[in-house]
Design a protein around this motif. Structure first.
Motif, PDB file in Angstrom:
ATOM      1  N   ASP A 186       0.831  -1.039  -0.078  1.00 23.05           N
ATOM      2  CA  ASP A 186      -0.089   0.242   0.057  1.00 23.05           C
ATOM      3  C   ASP A 186       0.754   1.144  -0.014  1.00 23.05           C
ATOM      4  OD1 ASP A 186      -2.131  -1.694  -0.042  1.00 23.05           O
ATOM      5  OD2 ASP A 186      -2.416  -1.362   2.282  1.00 23.05           O
ATOM      6  N   ALA A 187       1.989   1.220   0.830  1.00 23.66           N
ATOM      7  CA  ALA A 187       2.844   2.263   0.801  1.00 23.66           C
ATOM      8  C   ALA A 187       3.376   2.652  -0.428  1.00 23.66           C
ATOM      9  CB  ALA A 187       3.732   2.080   1.879  1.00 23.66           C
ATOM     10  N   LEU A 188       3.832   1.443  -1.129  1.00 31.70           N
ATOM     11  CA  LEU A 188       4.697   1.704  -2.526  1.00 31.70           C
ATOM     12  C   LEU A 188       3.550   2.502  -3.523  1.00 31.70           C
ATOM     13  CD1 LEU A 188       6.830   1.060  -4.371  1.00 31.70           C
ATOM     14  CD2 LEU A 188       5.725  -1.169  -4.961  1.00 31.70           C
ATOM     15  N   ALA A 189       2.120   1.878  -3.507  1.00 32.18           N
ATOM     16  CA  ALA A 189       1.364   2.585  -4.321  1.00 32.18           C
ATOM     17  C   ALA A 189       1.080   4.211  -3.912  1.00 32.18           C
ATOM     18  CB  ALA A 189       0.006   1.836  -4.303  1.00 32.18           C
ATOM     19  N   ILE A 190       0.828   4.384  -2.643  1.00 31.80           N
ATOM     20  CA  ILE A 190       0.575   5.831  -2.002  1.00 31.80           C
ATOM     21  C   ILE A 190       1.675   6.696  -2.457  1.00 31.80           C
ATOM     22  CG2 ILE A 190       0.147   7.220  -0.070  1.00 31.80           C
ATOM     23  CD1 ILE A 190      -1.331   4.613   0.944  1.00 31.80           C
ATOM     24  N   VAL A 191       3.101   6.099  -1.922  1.00 31.26           N
ATOM     25  CA  VAL A 191       4.292   6.726  -1.972  1.00 31.26           C
ATOM     26  C   VAL A 191       4.373   7.195  -3.557  1.00 31.26           C
ATOM     27  CG1 VAL A 191       6.662   6.931  -1.807  1.00 31.26           C
ATOM     28  CG2 VAL A 191       5.330   6.185  -0.027  1.00 31.26           C
ATOM     29  N   GLY A 192       4.149   6.135  -4.480  1.00 28.67           N
ATOM     30  CA  GLY A 192       4.474   6.397  -5.895  1.00 28.67           C
ATOM     31  C   GLY A 192       3.808   7.292  -6.580  1.00 28.67           C
ATOM     32  N   ALA A 193       2.355   7.134  -5.968  1.00 31.24           N
ATOM     33  CA  ALA A 193       1.352   8.311  -6.693  1.00 31.24           C
ATOM     34  C   ALA A 193       1.809   9.669  -6.251  1.00 31.24           C
ATOM     35  CB  ALA A 193       0.196   7.869  -6.285  1.00 31.24           C
ATOM     36  N   GLY A 652      10.598  16.894  -1.368  1.00 32.25           N
ATOM     37  CA  GLY A 652       9.433  16.497  -1.520  1.00 32.25           C
ATOM     38  C   GLY A 652       9.122  14.978  -1.761  1.00 32.25           C
ATOM     39  N   THR A 653       9.914  14.465  -2.571  1.00 33.46           N
ATOM     40  CA  THR A 653       9.583  13.028  -2.776  1.00 33.46           C
ATOM     41  C   THR A 653       9.840  12.108  -1.758  1.00 33.46           C
ATOM     42  OG1 THR A 653      11.985  12.532  -3.758  1.00 33.46           O
ATOM     43  CG2 THR A 653      10.517  13.080  -5.236  1.00 33.46           C
ATOM     44  N   PHE A 654      11.027  12.516  -0.812  1.00 29.97           N
ATOM     45  CA  PHE A 654      11.329  11.885   0.487  1.00 29.97           C
ATOM     46  C   PHE A 654      10.158  12.149   1.439  1.00 29.97           C
ATOM     47  CE2 PHE A 654      15.726  10.905  -1.033  1.00 29.97           C
ATOM     48  CZ  PHE A 654      15.525   9.679  -0.802  1.00 29.97           C
ATOM     49  N   ALA A 655       9.610  13.273   1.568  1.00 36.53           N
ATOM     50  CA  ALA A 655       8.426  13.562   2.167  1.00 36.53           C
ATOM     51  C   ALA A 655       7.198  12.861   2.015  1.00 36.53           C
ATOM     52  CB  ALA A 655       7.997  14.938   2.117  1.00 36.53           C
ATOM     53  N   SER A 656       7.176  12.132   0.773  1.00 33.13           N
ATOM     54  CA  SER A 656       6.008  11.398   0.390  1.00 33.13           C
ATOM     55  C   SER A 656       6.031   9.986   1.345  1.00 33.13           C
ATOM     56  CB  SER A 656       6.035  11.100  -1.096  1.00 33.13           C
ATOM     57  OG  SER A 656       7.124  10.464  -1.499  1.00 33.13           O
ATOM     58  N   LEU A 657       7.274   9.743   1.802  1.00 32.07           N
ATOM     59  CA  LEU A 657       7.254   8.377   2.639  1.00 32.07           C
ATOM     60  C   LEU A 657       6.472   8.461   3.939  1.00 32.07           C
ATOM     61  CD1 LEU A 657      10.891   7.590   2.563  1.00 32.07           C
ATOM     62  CD2 LEU A 657       9.392   6.240   1.509  1.00 32.07           C
ATOM     63  N   MET A 658       5.952   9.847   4.075  1.00 31.18           N
ATOM     64  CA  MET A 658       5.270   9.970   5.405  1.00 31.18           C
ATOM     65  C   MET A 658       3.800   9.500   5.195  1.00 31.18           C
ATOM     66  SD  MET A 658       6.700  13.673   6.623  1.00 31.18           S
ATOM     67  CE  MET A 658       5.809  13.765   7.871  1.00 31.18           C
ATOM     68  N   LEU A 659       3.554   9.345   3.994  1.00 34.04           N
ATOM     69  CA  LEU A 659       2.146   8.701   3.614  1.00 34.04           C
ATOM     70  C   LEU A 659       2.262   7.147   3.782  1.00 34.04           C
ATOM     71  CD1 LEU A 659       1.257  10.950   0.562  1.00 34.04           C
ATOM     72  CD2 LEU A 659       0.650  11.290   2.932  1.00 34.04           C
ATOM     73  N   GLY A 660       3.461   6.664   3.972  1.00 33.24           N
ATOM     74  CA  GLY A 660       3.552   5.171   4.044  1.00 33.24           C
ATOM     75  C   GLY A 660       2.762   4.292   4.956  1.00 33.24           C
ATOM     76  N   GLY A 661       2.248   4.969   6.200  1.00 34.68           N
ATOM     77  CA  GLY A 661       1.406   4.353   7.127  1.00 34.68           C
ATOM     78  C   GLY A 661       2.065   3.724   8.311  1.00 34.68           C
ATOM     79  N   ASN A 662       3.228   3.619   8.357  1.00 32.86           N
ATOM     80  CA  ASN A 662       3.830   3.225   9.674  1.00 32.86           C
ATOM     81  C   ASN A 662       5.128   4.120  10.049  1.00 32.86           C
ATOM     82  OD1 ASN A 662       6.782   2.195   8.632  1.00 32.86           O
ATOM     83  ND2 ASN A 662       5.616   0.855   7.298  1.00 32.86           N
ATOM     84  N   SER A 663       5.131   3.793  11.224  1.00 35.68           N
ATOM     85  CA  SER A 663       5.954   5.035  11.931  1.00 35.68           C
ATOM     86  C   SER A 663       7.592   4.903  11.479  1.00 35.68           C
ATOM     87  CB  SER A 663       6.097   4.396  13.471  1.00 35.68           C
ATOM     88  OG  SER A 663       6.918   3.327  13.816  1.00 35.68           O
ATOM     89  N   LEU A 664       7.945   3.822  11.017  1.00 37.22           N
ATOM     90  CA  LEU A 664       9.353   3.911  10.445  1.00 37.22           C
ATOM     91  C   LEU A 664       9.407   4.969   9.133  1.00 37.22           C
ATOM     92  CD1 LEU A 664      12.186   2.952  10.112  1.00 37.22           C
ATOM     93  CD2 LEU A 664      11.695   0.929   8.752  1.00 37.22           C
ATOM     94  N   LEU A 665       8.575   4.801   8.419  1.00 33.21           N
ATOM     95  CA  LEU A 665       8.399   5.570   6.937  1.00 33.21           C
ATOM     96  C   LEU A 665       7.968   6.881   7.260  1.00 33.21           C
ATOM     97  CD1 LEU A 665       6.714   3.062   4.669  1.00 33.21           C
ATOM     98  CD2 LEU A 665       9.097   3.397   4.644  1.00 33.21           C
TER      99      LEU A 665
END
Length: 719
Positions: A186-193, A652-665
């Motif tokens: 899910d994180a891959l799809a969200i972060v990719g988009a 900005g691209t790395f900030a998109s990791l914050m949409l990944g859903g777990n605390s590490l990302l």
């Protein structure tokens, strides 16, 4: 070299593009699929105690797998206490699904020897009932087939509880591994988009061009497929283990760095067009000028990632080469494929913009450059002071080793079920640990000695209970099952195993025997030891190699010193800001222990990119005869917009990791994006040019990096 590449790409663009298409086609067609694992034990070397215990367990008890495969938790949908009818319904549900557990699970464990037909047991507080399912022999629980069995089990339970007031939840190592994998997908799809949308919007604002907006998406998409194939091959050849987060991180790195390198080239190419050059000449000259900086920046990133092969943890040994391969392919494409495509597109590249040949005033950067040239000391003290102030907060960083909490979202089924189980039953029962008591010389260990050993462990701080299990066929090894007081993945449990539990086990082992503590918590303890060792090895090696690259690029021994000092300040400021936001403002008890090494590698490697771009431009301005202050002023004017655009996109691209859903990302996304923002807008834009302006010609000692062509001719004679 870069002039030759520029001539090749500008004169033979179709050959370059055809070569890439053939190469990409072969890799995509022939490479194996990139597989990831969530089994943390696979990332540790064999000399650690937890791995020794696991290997001994497999050797001494080859026909027995006492590992918990799953825990099924039942409670009422209205959150009231269970009635006897509810417990009976839960037992009926487990009876119904028992025969459909799949090859992963080895039946439901009997919780009450007096009532073997009772497959569920109610908790003392009456809130839940639970069943424990064992893991089948020769199954690790992390194969794709195991995850399929988790899905089937949940589907079967859905049907079995239909029409009742019960709610069910499946947890345990296998279910948690599956939920972690799903979260990563899910994180891959969200972060990719989010990443693609951000790049499209920012490039559209910068260039007003449809083609430039789409270029990174198409080119990096091709590069990503090639990189994934090469990484999968490398993993197979060198037996590397890819973590479940590797694809998400690869996506961000490829699009972020790929877009940055394309920007580095395009800004120079557009600058040459504005000077009146034709397309082919502009491409060749842009690559000749920008190629060295791009290659040096990419080289710094690659060696930083490759330094991870020195790690004792498989998670970094695998992700380091993976990222290095990805960046290497991106770098190669930036120096060959991108110039070739730009050559073919010609003026159409900037469509529909009609003002790409008109140089904007860049009033802000011109004003900033002028101010920096006049007062470099003020800029150096101001920017350095901000970094130093934030770096002080880095000393408050508190690591947490709870990988389970960081990898699975709080609303995942396994997380919710685990919380209910630990609250009503026992924290340690959710993932029992074990101790292997084994003879050093292969002699039999008496049951009396083994019983006394288990009783000692049972009274140890941090242990809820310890029960003596079976012995091996030759009697040389006994298994002791250990339930901890705390959640096995928590920092408290890790501290207990690292201290009193291991100490008690080692001290209580009878003469001629040794005790090895195993289980998930013991693995986390060894993770901590391995990370502490890696901090002392990986960090210095990466820093030294990057300094060597800078010395070769700049032909200087002085500039690399303060450039790396600035990057070190950036690392401290990033870690400090992350601790400030998450620990002091948000209230988290700690941050995942993996975070500092990720910050170090990304901020040091990627932050060096911007320093290289700025100081390479500053050297170029100095070679045109400008004073050190004037060169710094002009470098900020010309390189500032490029660094600002690239910094915003990469952050900005790395900030998109914050949409990944777990605390590490989330924490990683914030930390790396903040670090890149600092690297671009504080270090490269202000601190580096200000220090270089203050250093003057001494910055280039012992080389002559800033001398003009006339000065060189005077020193060495005509060419």
């Amino acid at each position: 070299m870069f002039a030759a590449l520029g001539r090749l790409a500008s004169r033979r663009p179709w050959y370059v593009i055809a070569a890439w298409v053939v190469f990409a086609g072969l890799v995509i067609a022939l490479a194996p699929k990139l597989e990831a694992t969530t089994d943390q034990s696979e990332f540790l070397p064999r000399h650690y105690e937890s791995i020794k215990a696991a290997e001994l367990q497999a050797e001494a008890f080859p026909d027995t797998n006492s590992s918990v495969g799953g825990i099924i938790v039942f409670d009422r949908e209205d959150d009231e206490s269970l009635t006897p009818e509810d417990v009976a319904a839960a037992n009926a549900a487990m009876t119904e699904v028992q025969g459909e557990l799949g090859a992963t699970f080895d039946g439901v464990q009997a919780l009450d020897p007096q009532q073997p037909e009772a497959l569920v047991a109610p908790s003392e507080d009456g809130k839940i009932a639970f069943s424990i399912v064992a893991l089948a022999d020769d199954v690790t629980g992390y194969e794709p087939s195991a995850f399929d069995d988790v899905v089937d089990l949940r589907d079967d339970l859905e049907k079995a509880t239909d029409g009742t007031d019960l709610r069910y939840g499946v947890t345990g190592p296998v279910a948690q591994g599956y939920d972690s994998q799903e979260a990563s997908g899910d994180a891959l799809a969200i972060v990719g988009a989010a990443t693609i949308l951000l790049i499209v919007v920012l490039l559209a604002l910068i260039f007003r061009s449809v083609i430039i907006t789409l270029m990174p998406i198409v080119i990096v998409g091709l590069v990503s497929s090639v990189a994934n194939g090469l990484i999968a091959w490398a993993n197979d050849v060198f037996d590397l283990k890819a973590s479940s987060d590797v694809e998400v991180i690869l996506l961000v790195v490829l699009y972020g760095i790929g877009t940055d390198y394309i920007l580095f080239f395009l800004f120079r190419y557009r600058e040459r067009l504005r000077d009146g050059e034709a397309t082919r000449d502009a491409v060749a000259h842009a690559l000749a000028r920008a190629g060295e900086a791009i290659a040096s920046a990419g080289g710094a990133v690659i060696v930083s990632f490759m330094a991870l092969v020195l790690s004792s943890l498989g998670i970094f040994k695998s992700i380091g080469p993976a990222l290095a391969i990805a960046v290497a392919v991106t770098l190669l494409a930036s120096l060959t494929l991108v110039p070739a495509v730009v050559t073919l597109l010609g003026k159409a590249l900037f469509w529909p913009s009609k003002k790409y040949l008109v140089e904007p005033s860049s009033a802000r950067f011109t004003a900033l450059g002028r101010a920096l040239g006049k007062r470099p000391a003020a800029f150096a003290i101001g920017s350095g002071g901000v970094l130093a102030a934030l770096a002080v907060m880095a000393f408050t960083f508190t690591p947490t080793f709870d990988l389970g909490d960081s990898g699975v979202p709080a609303d995942a089924e396994s997380t919710v079920a685990t919380d209910k189980f630990t609250e009503s039953v026992s924290a340690g029962a959710s993932d029992p640990g074990y101790i292997m008591l084994t003879s050093r010389d292969g002699e039999e260990i008496s049951q009396g000695d083994a019983t006394a050993f288990a009783e000692t462990i049972d009274g140890t701080d941090g242990v809820s209970s310890a029960q003596l299990g079976a012995s091996s066929e030759d009697g040389s090894t006994w298994a002791v099952t250990v339930l901890l007081d705390e959640d096995p993945a928590s920092d408290a449990a890790i501290a207990d195993v690292r201290g009193p539990v291991r100490d008690a086990a080692h001290d209580a082992a009878p003469d001629g025997t040794q005790a090895l503590v195993g289980g998930t918590t013991s693995i986390f303890v060894d993770f901590q030891a391995a990370m502490n060792r890696d901090y002392k090895v990986v960090f210095p090696v990466a820093a030294i190699v990057i300094m060597l690259i800078l010395a070769l690029l700049l032909r200087s021994l002085v500039a690399p010193l303060y450039l790396m000092a600035s990057v070190g300040l950036g690392f401290g400021a990033t870690l400090g800001a992350t601790a400030l936001v998450f620990q002091h403002l948000k209230g988290d008890e700690g941050l995942i222990f993996l975070l500092p090494i990720y910050i170090y590698l990304f901020v040091v490697a990627l932050g060096t990119d911007y320093n290289i771009l700025m100081i390479a431009r500053l050297r170029e301005e100095a070679r045109e005869g400008k004073s050190s202050r004037a060169a710094a002023s002009q470098a900020l004017r010309h390189a500032g917009p490029t660094i600002a655009a690239a910094g915003v996109i990469l952050a900005g691209t790395f900030a998109s990791l914050m949409l990944g859903g777990n605390s590490l990302l989330v924490s990683m996304g914030f930390a790396i994006s903040f670090g890149i923002f600092v690297a671009a807008f504080v270090m490269a834009m202000f601190f580096t040019p200000a220090i270089t302006a203050l250093m003057g010609r001494a910055a280039w000692w012992p080389g002559h990096g800033d001398e003009t062509a006339a000065e060189r001719e005077e020193r060495v004679g005509p060419a």
